[in-house]
Design a protein around this motif. Sequence first.
Motif, mmCIF file in Angstrom:
data_model
loop_
_atom_site.group_PDB
_atom_site.id
_atom_site.type_symbol
_atom_site.label_atom_id
_atom_site.label_comp_id
_atom_site.label_asym_id
_atom_site.label_seq_id
_atom_site.Cartn_x
_atom_site.Cartn_y
_atom_site.Cartn_z
ATOM 1 N N ILE A 150 0.934 -1.241 -0.109
ATOM 2 C CA ILE A 150 -0.109 -0.081 0.050
ATOM 3 C C ILE A 150 0.817 1.229 -0.212
ATOM 4 C CG2 ILE A 150 -2.132 -1.033 0.900
ATOM 5 C CD1 ILE A 150 -1.337 0.293 3.568
ATOM 6 N N THR A 151 1.936 1.114 0.789
ATOM 7 C CA THR A 151 2.678 2.347 0.726
ATOM 8 C C THR A 151 3.481 2.645 -0.759
ATOM 9 O OG1 THR A 151 3.545 1.578 2.646
ATOM 10 C CG2 THR A 151 4.756 3.101 1.821
ATOM 11 N N PHE A 202 0.736 4.158 -2.581
ATOM 12 C CA PHE A 202 0.398 5.416 -2.277
ATOM 13 C C PHE A 202 1.340 6.429 -2.822
ATOM 14 C CE2 PHE A 202 1.426 8.566 1.030
ATOM 15 C CZ PHE A 202 0.198 9.306 1.150
ATOM 16 N N CYS A 237 -18.111 19.669 0.474
ATOM 17 C CA CYS A 237 -18.053 18.822 1.594
ATOM 18 C C CYS A 237 -19.045 18.604 2.556
ATOM 19 C CB CYS A 237 -16.799 19.738 2.528
ATOM 20 S SG CYS A 237 -15.265 19.151 2.062
ATOM 21 N N MET A 238 -20.030 19.623 2.736
ATOM 22 C CA MET A 238 -21.228 19.430 3.516
ATOM 23 C C MET A 238 -22.323 18.608 2.855
ATOM 24 S SD MET A 238 -20.571 21.157 6.132
ATOM 25 C CE MET A 238 -22.102 20.906 6.782
ATOM 26 N N MET A 272 -16.386 14.435 -1.495
ATOM 27 C CA MET A 272 -15.945 13.205 -1.212
ATOM 28 C C MET A 272 -16.131 11.945 -2.078
ATOM 29 S SD MET A 272 -16.649 15.118 1.561
ATOM 30 C CE MET A 272 -17.090 14.908 3.140
ATOM 31 N N ASP A 306 -13.417 10.015 -4.437
ATOM 32 C CA ASP A 306 -13.308 8.485 -4.388
ATOM 33 C C ASP A 306 -13.342 8.182 -5.695
ATOM 34 O OD1 ASP A 306 -13.630 7.682 -1.780
ATOM 35 O OD2 ASP A 306 -15.642 7.808 -1.594
ATOM 36 N N LEU A 327 -9.554 9.226 -7.398
ATOM 37 C CA LEU A 327 -8.626 8.239 -6.941
ATOM 38 C C LEU A 327 -8.548 6.736 -7.610
ATOM 39 C CD1 LEU A 327 -8.479 8.908 -3.028
ATOM 40 C CD2 LEU A 327 -7.050 9.759 -4.881
ATOM 41 N N ASN A 328 -9.976 6.280 -7.584
ATOM 42 C CA ASN A 328 -10.268 4.930 -8.320
ATOM 43 C C ASN A 328 -9.837 5.179 -9.800
ATOM 44 O OD1 ASN A 328 -11.036 2.393 -9.030
ATOM 45 N ND2 ASN A 328 -12.735 2.684 -7.624
ATOM 46 N N PHE A 333 -6.009 5.455 -10.267
ATOM 47 C CA PHE A 333 -5.227 4.530 -9.716
ATOM 48 C C PHE A 333 -3.803 3.866 -10.566
ATOM 49 C CE2 PHE A 333 -4.594 0.475 -7.407
ATOM 50 C CZ PHE A 333 -4.112 0.687 -6.156
ATOM 51 N N ILE A 375 -10.305 2.433 -2.769
ATOM 52 C CA ILE A 375 -9.073 2.758 -3.063
ATOM 53 C C ILE A 375 -8.711 3.809 -2.053
ATOM 54 C CG2 ILE A 375 -7.610 3.909 -4.652
ATOM 55 C CD1 ILE A 375 -8.086 1.116 -5.543
ATOM 56 N N THR A 376 -9.705 4.677 -1.955
ATOM 57 C CA THR A 376 -9.383 5.711 -0.949
ATOM 58 C C THR A 376 -9.022 5.388 0.383
ATOM 59 O OG1 THR A 376 -11.308 6.927 -1.775
ATOM 60 C CG2 THR A 376 -10.449 7.904 0.006
ATOM 61 N N LEU A 389 -8.080 2.067 1.215
ATOM 62 C CA LEU A 389 -6.858 1.182 1.204
ATOM 63 C C LEU A 389 -5.686 1.809 0.898
ATOM 64 C CD1 LEU A 389 -8.271 -1.864 -0.644
ATOM 65 C CD2 LEU A 389 -7.609 -1.856 1.691
ATOM 66 N N PHE A 390 -5.468 2.599 0.058
ATOM 67 C CA PHE A 390 -4.263 3.228 -0.586
ATOM 68 C C PHE A 390 -3.910 4.459 -0.131
ATOM 69 C CE2 PHE A 390 -5.263 -0.559 -3.015
ATOM 70 C CZ PHE A 390 -3.999 -1.073 -3.048
ATOM 71 N N TYR A 391 -4.853 5.353 0.454
ATOM 72 C CA TYR A 391 -4.663 6.750 1.210
ATOM 73 C C TYR A 391 -4.843 6.744 2.567
ATOM 74 C CZ TYR A 391 -3.981 7.981 -3.680
ATOM 75 O OH TYR A 391 -3.560 7.780 -5.052
ATOM 76 N N LEU A 445 -5.351 4.448 5.053
ATOM 77 C CA LEU A 445 -4.589 3.458 5.827
ATOM 78 C C LEU A 445 -3.049 4.030 5.876
ATOM 79 C CD1 LEU A 445 -5.527 -0.159 5.224
ATOM 80 C CD2 LEU A 445 -5.881 1.311 7.306
ATOM 81 N N PRO A 446 -2.336 4.069 4.775
ATOM 82 C CA PRO A 446 -0.899 4.629 4.950
ATOM 83 C C PRO A 446 -0.812 5.970 5.492
ATOM 84 C CG PRO A 446 -1.447 4.378 2.484
ATOM 85 C CD PRO A 446 -2.687 3.831 3.364
ATOM 86 N N ILE A 447 -1.766 6.855 5.415
ATOM 87 C CA ILE A 447 -1.312 8.142 6.215
ATOM 88 C C ILE A 447 -1.627 7.897 7.634
ATOM 89 C CG2 ILE A 447 -2.036 10.391 6.466
ATOM 90 C CD1 ILE A 447 -2.904 10.349 3.386
ATOM 91 N N ALA A 483 -16.666 11.196 8.786
ATOM 92 C CA ALA A 483 -17.014 12.647 8.300
ATOM 93 C C ALA A 483 -17.068 12.402 6.557
ATOM 94 C CB ALA A 483 -16.327 13.809 8.383
ATOM 95 N N TRP A 484 -16.140 11.413 6.213
ATOM 96 C CA TRP A 484 -16.114 11.279 4.774
ATOM 97 C C TRP A 484 -17.385 10.771 4.185
ATOM 98 C CZ3 TRP A 484 -12.041 12.479 1.697
ATOM 99 C CH2 TRP A 484 -11.948 12.330 0.243
ATOM 100 N N PRO A 499 -20.866 13.697 6.335
ATOM 101 C CA PRO A 499 -20.297 14.787 6.791
ATOM 102 C C PRO A 499 -21.055 15.713 7.700
ATOM 103 C CG PRO A 499 -20.868 15.197 4.533
ATOM 104 C CD PRO A 499 -21.101 13.780 4.811
ATOM 105 N N LYS A 500 -22.405 15.685 7.720
ATOM 106 C CA LYS A 500 -23.243 16.579 8.638
ATOM 107 C C LYS A 500 -23.273 15.596 9.908
ATOM 108 C CE LYS A 500 -25.829 18.872 5.143
ATOM 109 N NZ LYS A 500 -26.473 18.419 4.203
ATOM 110 N N PHE A 558 -7.645 -9.032 8.176
ATOM 111 C CA PHE A 558 -8.181 -7.838 7.220
ATOM 112 C C PHE A 558 -8.375 -8.334 5.871
ATOM 113 C CE2 PHE A 558 -7.705 -4.369 4.438
ATOM 114 C CZ PHE A 558 -8.641 -3.317 4.767
ATOM 115 N N ILE A 595 -11.828 -3.925 -6.981
ATOM 116 C CA ILE A 595 -12.412 -2.762 -6.489
ATOM 117 C C ILE A 595 -12.052 -1.486 -7.587
ATOM 118 C CG2 ILE A 595 -11.731 -0.672 -4.952
ATOM 119 C CD1 ILE A 595 -11.135 -3.099 -2.873
ATOM 120 N N ASP A 632 -14.325 -0.755 -10.414
ATOM 121 C CA ASP A 632 -15.650 -0.249 -9.882
ATOM 122 C C ASP A 632 -17.012 -1.297 -10.317
ATOM 123 O OD1 ASP A 632 -16.807 1.884 -8.920
ATOM 124 O OD2 ASP A 632 -16.998 3.133 -10.709
#
Lengths: 359, 474
Positions: A14-15, A18, A48-49, A54, A58, A61-62, A65, B6-7, B9-11, B13-15, B41-42, B45-46, B182, B461, B464
């Motif tokens: 994953i690193t 990333f 965002c709200m 988000m 998603d 990023l997909n 990738f 992807i968000t 697993l690859f962003y 998690l590592p961070i 929140a992702w 959010p509300k 996992f 994944i 899609d």
Amino acid sequence: MKKNYFFIFFSLFITCFFVAGIFAKDRSFSAYENRYLASYPSFSIAGCMDGSYMEAMDTYLNDQFVLRDSWIRLKANTEKELLGRKVIKDVYLADKDYLINRYTEANIDRALVAQNILYLNEFQEKYAAEVMLVPTAGEILTKYLPSPVDQLDIPSLLSDAHTTIPAFELLKEHDTEPVYYKTDHHWTLLGAYYLYQSFVPDAYPYAATDICTDFQGTISKKLGGSRIFDSMAQFQSPTGNHFQVTYDNTTVTDSLYAPAYLDTTDQYSYYLDGNHAITKIENLSLADTAPSILIVKDSFANTFATMLCENYKTVYLIDLRYYNQSLADFIATENIPEVLFLYNTMNFMQDKNLLKLLR
Amino acid sequence: MIFSSITFLFYFLPIMFFLYYIVPFKYKNIILLLSSLFFYAWGEPKYVLLLLFSVWINFVIGKQIPKHRFLLYISLFLNIGLLVLFKYSTMLFHVYQTFSHSTLSFPELALPLGISFYTFQIMSYMIDVYRGTCAPQKSFLHFATYVTLFPQLIAGPIVRYTDVREELISRTPEYEKGIYFFLIGLSQKVLLANNIGLIWKETLSYPFSSISTPTAWLSLLAYAFQIYFDFCGYSNMAIGLGHVLGFHFPVNFNKPYMSKSITEFWSRWHISLSSWFKEYVYIPLGGNRKGLLRQLINILIVWSLTGIWHGASFNFLLWGLYFAFLLVLEKLFLKEFLEKLPRIMQHLYALFTILTGWVLFAFDSTSDLISFYHRLFQTNISFDSHFLYLIRNNWLIFILCIIISSNLVENLIDRVVHFFHNKGGSRFMSNENTLIFSRNLLQAVKHILLLLCFLLSVAYIVDDSYNPFLYFRF
């Protein structure tokens, strides 16, 4: 000592992706999938709200990738080779590399189908129209389909429709020839030719040139790309290729084709510039006494019309999805003696605009 | 955020893990809390504010409970009140509307993600503090970390405060075990649940009148596998991530489809939920200590609540009552009777009742429910082309699901290993060595397969494909 190889493999994996994801350049277009990929979403508090930012992130990023195409290929091969699937995402992986849409009850609403048949029959009687319902590839190329076949029985669903031209039977006679694309849901120029031949008494013989060999159509896109390519052909005009084509009463050109589309994802729009509410084709080589015709149509007619205009002085094409005026007024004003209804069977069953036939 | 993206697993998690491991221990919970809130929140959010409010108010009240014991009731009222308001108010209002013919309108509130899970976690804490099982948590950070812990925040397992109380302060990560769990969970969700779920999805698109009986049963089986692997996969991912962080979450599923009775099924299915109800509702109501009649009534209450916990709709209530009915029958005489039957008959009984139960779970429309049951039990049995088509294209997935949801293969391998062991080993190795060698070999094969499954999961994944989130109603 305890071995942590799972953890090491996973974290390295994953690193790496990333880090690679951060440095990799974004692609705007995927040739493999034949579509535009999502780009970096712009940040906004409102987005965002309500969560749309988000979601866009998603998708972004997909889409971006690292090694996306290879992952998709890995999945496709797993489905095909490992799981032995012959149908993926409702696409038959048929013999001779044909990708053929599989239609099921999920694709239709029986009430709408019944309603559309009523509209069509009334329209047919009103104008004494010719009616041609072009089958889908799955209806014609049945011998290439992997068994057991399980799909909609479209001919029986449409048995009450007043069709005047036996498109199903005519194409079935040629089911060993390339009458459909391998990667697209449309029929080919050749497929359309056989119907042209039966429709026009003094039809010209088939003569065509390939205009591209890297066509990947809608079905290929649905699978996320494939290694199969089609060629697209263009009818060689026997009457001298002097045309005047008017789109939506405004744009006038002298060609039946729009070569600019060949470099896009929508190559099929090469024929007659894709979809327009109203298209008028005049054959300047023919005498004014030559007949004229109106085709109420979907995109299947676009290849057909490039041949029909060799025998008609004027061919009008109306696409009901975009045309909102009265059809009756149009036929009366332009004084059109002949009307043809040309739709693909599946499009016909799903179209929600057929009420406009009776306007 | 969902795990199978992807968000995540690859962003995420590592961070998250990078930050988590570089900070000294006393800051670890801060990182954990912040990343959990970000995670929540992702997707929601509300309502992250509602979550924080819940955490804060319960933290404040919880500290006072040992001194002012009546506060427990206020907190229960508050928690159940919020749950009812956000989850059940629309349903209750519809009931009111039907009976009063009122034309009042009511704002439809979107269900906050995971509210049923975190509310239950908070209530377990409050009741345990009230009972004196544990002292109130003095640190807001620790308490908030417990409730919002991202691995289990939106889909369980329901972790009780007492399960992780000590680990909030000091814990030892188990990386290897964690990642192992996992990856098992991820593969179950992405490769099995999502794939077999497509069958159910397609069947739903047909008019039920056109489905044959074999197709109906096959589709129902697919649904049973989908819901199991989806839920169990999610729990396994949560448990695995917990291990990596140093938390021990309770096991949530234990091969439920291998049960021989409904009583057994409920000790193997969504264990953290059923044990929650047992601990905080069934036993306080008197459990089985106040006579048979009271016990049967208690079962009825607990399983009505269990049912309705799964969603604000009457079919879930019906689903709970259906199991209550079977449990009562088993208590009264059925269990005794079943135990005299061959084991295979007991399994068949359990599978049959569980499967027919899933129909109640799947449809919230009465007419769909009835017509699907009609399809299952009509006498006209024909293996139509649709059935053959489904088998042709999905047989391997079905076999994998059967193998992995049961212990058939484990048993077989055990027998083979023991057979060779008893035979006296091979010419090259001693008895003991054969045993160890074959176990290691199996282990290695299993691990390689799992890593391959991980790669395949990523591929699925990225492309899609069908990746639903089934707990949005819980």
